[in-house]
Design a protein around this motif. Structure first.
Motif, mmCIF file in Angstrom:
data_model
loop_
_atom_site.group_PDB
_atom_site.id
_atom_site.type_symbol
_atom_site.label_atom_id
_atom_site.label_comp_id
_atom_site.label_asym_id
_atom_site.label_seq_id
_atom_site.Cartn_x
_atom_site.Cartn_y
_atom_site.Cartn_z
ATOM 1 N N PHE A 91 0.935 -1.121 -0.023
ATOM 2 C CA PHE A 91 0.136 0.003 0.188
ATOM 3 C C PHE A 91 0.957 1.479 -0.191
ATOM 4 C CE2 PHE A 91 -3.641 -2.737 2.062
ATOM 5 C CZ PHE A 91 -4.545 -2.599 0.852
ATOM 6 N N GLU A 92 1.799 1.172 0.744
ATOM 7 C CA GLU A 92 2.989 2.305 0.877
ATOM 8 C C GLU A 92 3.501 2.497 -0.940
ATOM 9 O OE1 GLU A 92 6.976 3.635 2.784
ATOM 10 O OE2 GLU A 92 5.561 2.732 4.055
ATOM 11 N N GLN A 93 3.789 1.540 -1.621
ATOM 12 C CA GLN A 93 4.284 1.596 -2.643
ATOM 13 C C GLN A 93 3.136 2.116 -3.678
ATOM 14 O OE1 GLN A 93 5.661 -2.425 -3.612
ATOM 15 N NE2 GLN A 93 7.568 -2.194 -2.465
ATOM 16 N N LEU A 94 1.900 1.692 -3.528
ATOM 17 C CA LEU A 94 0.894 2.246 -4.203
ATOM 18 C C LEU A 94 0.768 3.785 -4.006
ATOM 19 C CD1 LEU A 94 -1.211 1.910 -6.341
ATOM 20 C CD2 LEU A 94 -2.735 1.090 -4.334
ATOM 21 N N ASP A 95 0.709 4.205 -2.604
ATOM 22 C CA ASP A 95 0.677 5.748 -2.295
ATOM 23 C C ASP A 95 1.794 6.417 -3.354
ATOM 24 O OD1 ASP A 95 -1.699 5.284 -1.020
ATOM 25 O OD2 ASP A 95 -0.403 5.251 1.070
ATOM 26 N N ASN A 96 2.920 6.221 -3.182
ATOM 27 C CA ASN A 96 4.149 6.676 -3.596
ATOM 28 C C ASN A 96 4.247 6.821 -5.048
ATOM 29 O OD1 ASN A 96 5.258 7.027 -0.968
ATOM 30 N ND2 ASN A 96 6.524 5.060 -1.498
ATOM 31 N N LEU A 97 3.550 5.636 -5.881
ATOM 32 C CA LEU A 97 3.399 5.705 -7.247
ATOM 33 C C LEU A 97 2.184 6.925 -7.638
ATOM 34 C CD1 LEU A 97 3.769 4.509 -9.980
ATOM 35 C CD2 LEU A 97 2.257 2.877 -9.524
ATOM 36 N N LEU A 98 1.206 6.481 -6.947
ATOM 37 C CA LEU A 98 0.097 7.536 -6.944
ATOM 38 C C LEU A 98 0.394 9.003 -6.984
ATOM 39 C CD1 LEU A 98 -2.892 5.879 -5.431
ATOM 40 C CD2 LEU A 98 -2.605 6.091 -7.970
ATOM 41 N N ASP A 99 1.267 9.211 -5.990
ATOM 42 C CA ASP A 99 1.567 10.519 -5.721
ATOM 43 C C ASP A 99 2.657 11.010 -6.774
ATOM 44 O OD1 ASP A 99 0.404 10.868 -3.154
ATOM 45 O OD2 ASP A 99 1.987 10.500 -2.005
ATOM 46 N N HIS A 100 3.449 10.233 -7.389
ATOM 47 C CA HIS A 100 4.228 10.313 -8.325
ATOM 48 C C HIS A 100 3.605 10.510 -9.601
ATOM 49 C CE1 HIS A 100 7.800 10.161 -10.809
ATOM 50 N NE2 HIS A 100 7.147 9.152 -11.847
ATOM 51 N N LEU A 101 2.469 9.952 -10.073
ATOM 52 C CA LEU A 101 1.813 10.398 -11.127
ATOM 53 C C LEU A 101 1.084 11.616 -10.863
ATOM 54 C CD1 LEU A 101 0.311 6.592 -11.568
ATOM 55 C CD2 LEU A 101 2.001 7.792 -13.089
ATOM 56 N N LYS A 102 0.703 11.678 -9.824
ATOM 57 C CA LYS A 102 -0.092 12.976 -9.494
ATOM 58 C C LYS A 102 0.542 14.170 -9.826
ATOM 59 C CE LYS A 102 -2.813 15.250 -6.026
ATOM 60 N NZ LYS A 102 -3.147 15.152 -4.354
ATOM 61 N N ASN A 103 1.944 14.158 -9.565
ATOM 62 C CA ASN A 103 2.924 15.245 -9.473
ATOM 63 C C ASN A 103 3.226 15.400 -11.011
ATOM 64 O OD1 ASN A 103 3.035 15.996 -6.813
ATOM 65 N ND2 ASN A 103 4.650 14.576 -6.344
ATOM 66 N N GLN A 104 3.500 14.271 -11.505
ATOM 67 C CA GLN A 104 3.525 14.369 -13.196
ATOM 68 C C GLN A 104 2.649 15.263 -13.935
ATOM 69 O OE1 GLN A 104 4.446 10.548 -14.445
ATOM 70 N NE2 GLN A 104 6.481 10.611 -14.442
ATOM 71 N N GLN A 105 1.241 14.911 -13.383
ATOM 72 C CA GLN A 105 0.248 15.643 -14.225
ATOM 73 C C GLN A 105 0.090 17.164 -13.900
ATOM 74 O OE1 GLN A 105 -3.381 13.398 -12.973
ATOM 75 N NE2 GLN A 105 -3.159 12.046 -14.574
ATOM 76 N N LYS A 106 0.722 17.439 -12.967
ATOM 77 C CA LYS A 106 0.614 18.966 -12.634
ATOM 78 C C LYS A 106 1.400 19.864 -13.591
ATOM 79 C CE LYS A 106 -0.306 18.736 -7.647
ATOM 80 N NZ LYS A 106 -0.392 19.052 -6.343
#
Length: 106
Positions: A91-106
């Motif tokens: 779950f922590e890895q998934l959170d990190n991936l989602l944060d990374h994808l979210k930052n890329q979209q900005k």
């Protein structure tokens, strides 16, 4: 015959019995009132749980009360801990991936 605690908790009725008894010690009749089954069926479930040492019996007058055996429940928790650790890591890895994808979209 010695039963395996994981076979005992595999049955949903026995898990429900453990949940009831976790709150307070109960007599077999009080436990049976919570199920749409015979008193004999509940007694068989109680016997299996007691054989696995998940429950202990206490005689008070003419009544037998069943209560949870906390030390045995800790054994189950310790076994489950290894899976809890794996899933928390995932779950922590998934959170990190989602944060990374979210930052890329900005």
């Amino acid at each position: 015959m010695r039963r395996d605690i994981f076979q005992a908790i595999a049955d949903p009725t026995r898990r429900a019995i453990l949940t009831l008894i976790a709150v307070q010690a109960m007599t077999p009749n009080a436990i049976a009132e919570h199920f749409n089954t015979t008193r004999q069926a509940v007694s068989k479930h109680l016997k299996i749980l007691a054989e696995c040492q998940l429950l202990k019996q206490e005689q008070l007058g003419r009544e037998i009360y069943y209560q949870l055996e906390i030390d045995k429940m800790k054994e189950i928790d310790q076994w489950l801990e290894q899976f809890r650790t794996i899933w928390e890591s995932r779950f922590e890895q998934l959170d990190n991936l989602l944060d990374h994808l979210k930052n890329q979209q900005k």
